[in-house]
Design a protein around this motif. Structure first.
Motif, PDB file in Angstrom:
ATOM      1  N   THR A 122       4.191 -26.310  20.591  1.00 21.20           N
ATOM      2  CA  THR A 122       3.535 -27.118  19.559  1.00 21.20           C
ATOM      3  C   THR A 122       3.907 -28.578  19.770  1.00 21.20           C
ATOM      4  O   THR A 122       5.078 -28.898  20.003  1.00 21.20           O
ATOM      5  CB  THR A 122       4.004 -26.690  18.145  1.00 21.20           C
ATOM      6  N   TYR A 123       2.912 -29.435  19.691  1.00 19.74           N
ATOM      7  CA  TYR A 123       3.145 -30.876  19.798  1.00 19.74           C
ATOM      8  C   TYR A 123       2.583 -31.550  18.546  1.00 19.74           C
ATOM      9  O   TYR A 123       1.426 -31.333  18.180  1.00 19.74           O
ATOM     10  CB  TYR A 123       2.452 -31.453  21.040  1.00 19.74           C
ATOM     11  N   THR A 124       3.419 -32.345  17.882  1.00 19.37           N
ATOM     12  CA  THR A 124       2.960 -33.119  16.719  1.00 19.37           C
ATOM     13  C   THR A 124       3.021 -34.600  17.060  1.00 19.37           C
ATOM     14  O   THR A 124       4.051 -35.112  17.501  1.00 19.37           O
ATOM     15  CB  THR A 124       3.833 -32.837  15.477  1.00 19.37           C
ATOM     16  N   SER A 125       1.892 -35.259  16.844  1.00 18.37           N
ATOM     17  CA  SER A 125       1.814 -36.707  17.045  1.00 18.37           C
ATOM     18  C   SER A 125       1.827 -37.368  15.674  1.00 18.37           C
ATOM     19  O   SER A 125       1.018 -37.045  14.811  1.00 18.37           O
ATOM     20  CB  SER A 125       0.501 -37.009  17.777  1.00 18.37           C
ATOM     21  N   PHE A 126       2.758 -38.289  15.480  1.00 24.95           N
ATOM     22  CA  PHE A 126       2.937 -38.949  14.184  1.00 24.95           C
ATOM     23  C   PHE A 126       2.751 -40.447  14.412  1.00 24.95           C
ATOM     24  O   PHE A 126       3.505 -41.061  15.169  1.00 24.95           O
ATOM     25  CB  PHE A 126       4.351 -38.633  13.688  1.00 24.95           C
ATOM     26  N   ASN A 146      -2.292 -22.886  25.626  1.00 26.27           N
ATOM     27  CA  ASN A 146      -1.001 -22.520  25.014  1.00 26.27           C
ATOM     28  C   ASN A 146      -0.356 -23.677  24.252  1.00 26.27           C
ATOM     29  O   ASN A 146       0.719 -23.538  23.690  1.00 26.27           O
ATOM     30  CB  ASN A 146      -0.024 -22.034  26.092  1.00 26.27           C
ATOM     31  N   LEU A 147      -1.038 -24.835  24.278  1.00 25.77           N
ATOM     32  CA  LEU A 147      -0.503 -25.996  23.560  1.00 25.77           C
ATOM     33  C   LEU A 147      -1.257 -26.176  22.251  1.00 25.77           C
ATOM     34  O   LEU A 147      -2.473 -26.297  22.224  1.00 25.77           O
ATOM     35  CB  LEU A 147      -0.653 -27.267  24.412  1.00 25.77           C
ATOM     36  N   SER A 148      -0.500 -26.178  21.160  1.00 24.07           N
ATOM     37  CA  SER A 148      -1.124 -26.428  19.854  1.00 24.07           C
ATOM     38  C   SER A 148      -0.783 -27.862  19.441  1.00 24.07           C
ATOM     39  O   SER A 148       0.377 -28.298  19.524  1.00 24.07           O
ATOM     40  CB  SER A 148      -0.594 -25.389  18.867  1.00 24.07           C
ATOM     41  N   ILE A 149      -1.816 -28.640  19.040  1.00 21.36           N
ATOM     42  CA  ILE A 149      -1.642 -30.073  18.741  1.00 21.36           C
ATOM     43  C   ILE A 149      -1.850 -30.325  17.255  1.00 21.36           C
ATOM     44  O   ILE A 149      -2.843 -29.891  16.675  1.00 21.36           O
ATOM     45  CB  ILE A 149      -2.646 -30.925  19.552  1.00 21.36           C
ATOM     46  N   GLN A 150      -0.892 -31.024  16.653  1.00 17.98           N
ATOM     47  CA  GLN A 150      -1.029 -31.415  15.250  1.00 17.98           C
ATOM     48  C   GLN A 150      -0.963 -32.932  15.157  1.00 17.98           C
ATOM     49  O   GLN A 150      -0.144 -33.561  15.835  1.00 17.98           O
ATOM     50  CB  GLN A 150       0.098 -30.794  14.419  1.00 17.98           C
ATOM     51  N   LEU A 151      -1.827 -33.509  14.315  1.00 22.71           N
ATOM     52  CA  LEU A 151      -1.852 -34.962  14.137  1.00 22.71           C
ATOM     53  C   LEU A 151      -1.435 -35.290  12.710  1.00 22.71           C
ATOM     54  O   LEU A 151      -1.952 -34.710  11.762  1.00 22.71           O
ATOM     55  CB  LEU A 151      -3.264 -35.510  14.393  1.00 22.71           C
ATOM     56  N   VAL A 152      -0.479 -36.204  12.581  1.00 17.35           N
ATOM     57  CA  VAL A 152      -0.010 -36.609  11.251  1.00 17.35           C
ATOM     58  C   VAL A 152      -0.062 -38.132  11.161  1.00 17.35           C
ATOM     59  O   VAL A 152       0.565 -38.823  11.963  1.00 17.35           O
ATOM     60  CB  VAL A 152       1.439 -36.123  10.976  1.00 17.35           C
ATOM     61  N   LYS A 153      -0.833 -38.639  10.199  1.00 18.64           N
ATOM     62  CA  LYS A 153      -0.925 -40.093  10.025  1.00 18.64           C
ATOM     63  C   LYS A 153       0.170 -40.518   9.056  1.00 18.64           C
ATOM     64  O   LYS A 153       0.282 -39.985   7.952  1.00 18.64           O
ATOM     65  CB  LYS A 153      -2.309 -40.472   9.469  1.00 18.64           C
ATOM     66  N   GLY A 154       1.008 -41.438   9.480  1.00 20.67           N
ATOM     67  CA  GLY A 154       2.093 -41.880   8.602  1.00 20.67           C
ATOM     68  C   GLY A 154       2.863 -43.036   9.197  1.00 20.67           C
ATOM     69  O   GLY A 154       2.725 -43.377  10.370  1.00 20.67           O
ATOM     70  N   LYS A 202      10.846 -38.959   5.390  1.00 20.63           N
ATOM     71  CA  LYS A 202      11.390 -37.944   4.468  1.00 20.63           C
ATOM     72  C   LYS A 202      10.406 -36.796   4.210  1.00 20.63           C
ATOM     73  O   LYS A 202      10.805 -35.727   3.763  1.00 20.63           O
ATOM     74  CB  LYS A 202      11.808 -38.594   3.143  1.00 20.63           C
ATOM     75  N   ASN A 203       9.115 -37.028   4.506  1.00 20.02           N
ATOM     76  CA  ASN A 203       8.104 -35.989   4.255  1.00 20.02           C
ATOM     77  C   ASN A 203       7.833 -35.106   5.473  1.00 20.02           C
ATOM     78  O   ASN A 203       6.993 -34.213   5.428  1.00 20.02           O
ATOM     79  CB  ASN A 203       6.782 -36.631   3.817  1.00 20.02           C
ATOM     80  N   ILE A 204       8.550 -35.352   6.567  1.00 18.23           N
ATOM     81  CA  ILE A 204       8.311 -34.579   7.793  1.00 18.23           C
ATOM     82  C   ILE A 204       8.763 -33.131   7.598  1.00 18.23           C
ATOM     83  O   ILE A 204       9.841 -32.867   7.074  1.00 18.23           O
ATOM     84  CB  ILE A 204       9.082 -35.221   8.978  1.00 18.23           C
ATOM     85  N   ASP A 205       7.915 -32.224   8.062  1.00 15.49           N
ATOM     86  CA  ASP A 205       8.268 -30.797   8.066  1.00 15.49           C
ATOM     87  C   ASP A 205       9.245 -30.582   9.224  1.00 15.49           C
ATOM     88  O   ASP A 205       8.910 -30.868  10.381  1.00 15.49           O
ATOM     89  CB  ASP A 205       6.975 -29.985   8.247  1.00 15.49           C
ATOM     90  N   VAL A 206      10.449 -30.092   8.935  1.00 15.87           N
ATOM     91  CA  VAL A 206      11.489 -30.014   9.977  1.00 15.87           C
ATOM     92  C   VAL A 206      11.296 -28.836  10.935  1.00 15.87           C
ATOM     93  O   VAL A 206      11.923 -28.784  11.991  1.00 15.87           O
ATOM     94  CB  VAL A 206      12.927 -29.986   9.379  1.00 15.87           C
ATOM     95  N   GLY A 207      10.421 -27.904  10.581  1.00 19.54           N
ATOM     96  CA  GLY A 207      10.100 -26.796  11.491  1.00 19.54           C
ATOM     97  C   GLY A 207      11.246 -25.814  11.666  1.00 19.54           C
ATOM     98  O   GLY A 207      12.373 -26.060  11.249  1.00 19.54           O
ATOM     99  N   LYS A 208      10.930 -24.698  12.300  1.00 16.56           N
ATOM    100  CA  LYS A 208      11.950 -23.645  12.493  1.00 16.56           C
ATOM    101  C   LYS A 208      12.473 -23.639  13.924  1.00 16.56           C
ATOM    102  O   LYS A 208      13.591 -23.261  14.191  1.00 16.56           O
ATOM    103  CB  LYS A 208      11.336 -22.261  12.187  1.00 16.56           C
ATOM    104  N   ASP A 209      11.613 -24.053  14.862  1.00 16.64           N
ATOM    105  CA  ASP A 209      11.973 -23.954  16.285  1.00 16.64           C
ATOM    106  C   ASP A 209      12.828 -25.133  16.741  1.00 16.64           C
ATOM    107  O   ASP A 209      12.948 -26.138  16.047  1.00 16.64           O
ATOM    108  CB  ASP A 209      10.693 -23.878  17.124  1.00 16.64           C
ATOM    109  N   ARG A 210      13.352 -24.969  17.936  1.00 20.25           N
ATOM    110  CA  ARG A 210      14.181 -26.030  18.528  1.00 20.25           C
ATOM    111  C   ARG A 210      13.259 -27.198  18.885  1.00 20.25           C
ATOM    112  O   ARG A 210      12.344 -27.046  19.688  1.00 20.25           O
ATOM    113  CB  ARG A 210      14.861 -25.493  19.777  1.00 20.25           C
TER     114      ARG A 210
END
Length: 301
Positions: free
Chosen positions: A87-91, A111-119, A126-134
């Motif tokens: 998973t890749y998140t672009s902020f 196999n790559l999942s992309i998430q976009l977060v505007k901020g 402080k609003n970032i989801d810390v996730g479960k994975d490394r």
């Protein structure tokens, strides 16, 4: 109110450089001959991608201020050699930058999942989801250089507090070097930096309904030796009055300089002190042959 005080103090908030148009212009700057930062950092990432991925064992990526994600793509391709899913998140503060990032990465692999977060990574961390994975956090491009010491420590400390024990941060830092090399990087011959700098006036005019006139200013840079930083200004060619919607006015004299951005350059001692005060520990250091630029792999203390 805040902006009024800021302009009176001859400062324009740096974040307004990076609207959609500014983000595109910054990509153009990154491709200029003079702007050594991007290609130097990219060469370090290419050389050490395998080592970075082995050391961090990242299962997901989270990039702060991603721009177009070209350098991160190298690490993602390396990670996908060993991982079935990633998973890749672009902020990023700019929608345009997020779109560029997605365009760069979307065809890599199913196999790559992309998430976009505007901020805005100062206010929205402080609003970032810390996730479960490394997770591997990425803060590339020496963006830390745009912060004064207090802001840099505060930002990194807040980031260290949301990092899990097994998370890492990969951060790019521009080092002190020949001043002429540094200065030309912020004053390219093609004029992209000048356009980028002046674009801040359009952004502020639109957002706050002001009447800055771009043609009344010139792009100006100086290297402040005592602070080891580039200072980017808009210098007023003439005496002018800026009118606010609430009827307040600010007088800008001919020769007045409005600061739009600082870009600090670091030596090892300064940067190590910042990391230490931010509750971060250096695990690995990577650099180019000229030692123009360094990448640090860190985790929280």
């Amino acid at each position: 109110e805040k902006l009024h005080i800021s302009i009176k103090n001859k400062i324009l908030p740096t974040k307004y450089l990076y609207d959609d148009k500014g983000s595109k212009l910054f990509e153009d700057i990154c491709n200029t001959e003079e702007y050594y930062l991007t290609r130097t950092e990219k060469s370090i990432v290419q050389k050490y991608a395998k080592d970075i991925m082995a050391a961090s064992s990242a299962e997901e990526f989270f990039e702060l201020g991603s721009g177009s994600s070209k350098k991160t793509k190298i690490l993602i391709l390396e990670a996908l050699k060993y991982r079935k899913k990633l998973t890749y998140t672009s902020f990023d503060i700019s929608k345009k930058a997020l779109e560029m990032s997605k365009k760069e990465l979307k065809t890599i692999s199913k196999n790559l999942s992309i998430q976009l977060v505007k901020g805005d990574f100062i206010n929205d961390l402080k609003n970032i989801d810390v996730g479960k994975d490394r997770r591997l956090y990425l803060f590339l491009g020496s963006t830390l250089g745009n912060f004064n010491n207090q802001m840099a420590i505060s930002f990194l400390y807040n980031l260290s507090k949301i990092m899990k024990k097994k998370d890492f941060l990969l951060i790019g830092i521009d080092k002190i070097k020949d001043h002429d090399v540094i200065k030309s990087a912020y004053n390219d011959k093609a004029g992209y930096t000048e356009k980028f700098n002046k674009n801040i006036l359009d952004v502020i005019n639109n957002k706050y309904n002001l009447d800055f006139e771009k043609n009344n200013f010139t792009h100006s840079i100086t290297f402040n030796k005592s602070n080891n930083q580039i200072e980017m200004y808009l210098k007023s060619k003439t005496k002018q009055v800026i009118n606010f919607p609430n009827k307040e006015k600010i007088l800008i004299e001919q020769g007045d300089k409005l600061l739009t951005e600082i870009s600090r350059k670091f030596n090892d001692k300064t940067i190590k002190k910042i990391f230490s005060n931010s509750s971060l520990k250096i695990r690995k250091t990577y650099f180019d042959d000229n030692k123009y630029f360094s990448l640090y792999l860190l985790n929280s203390k």
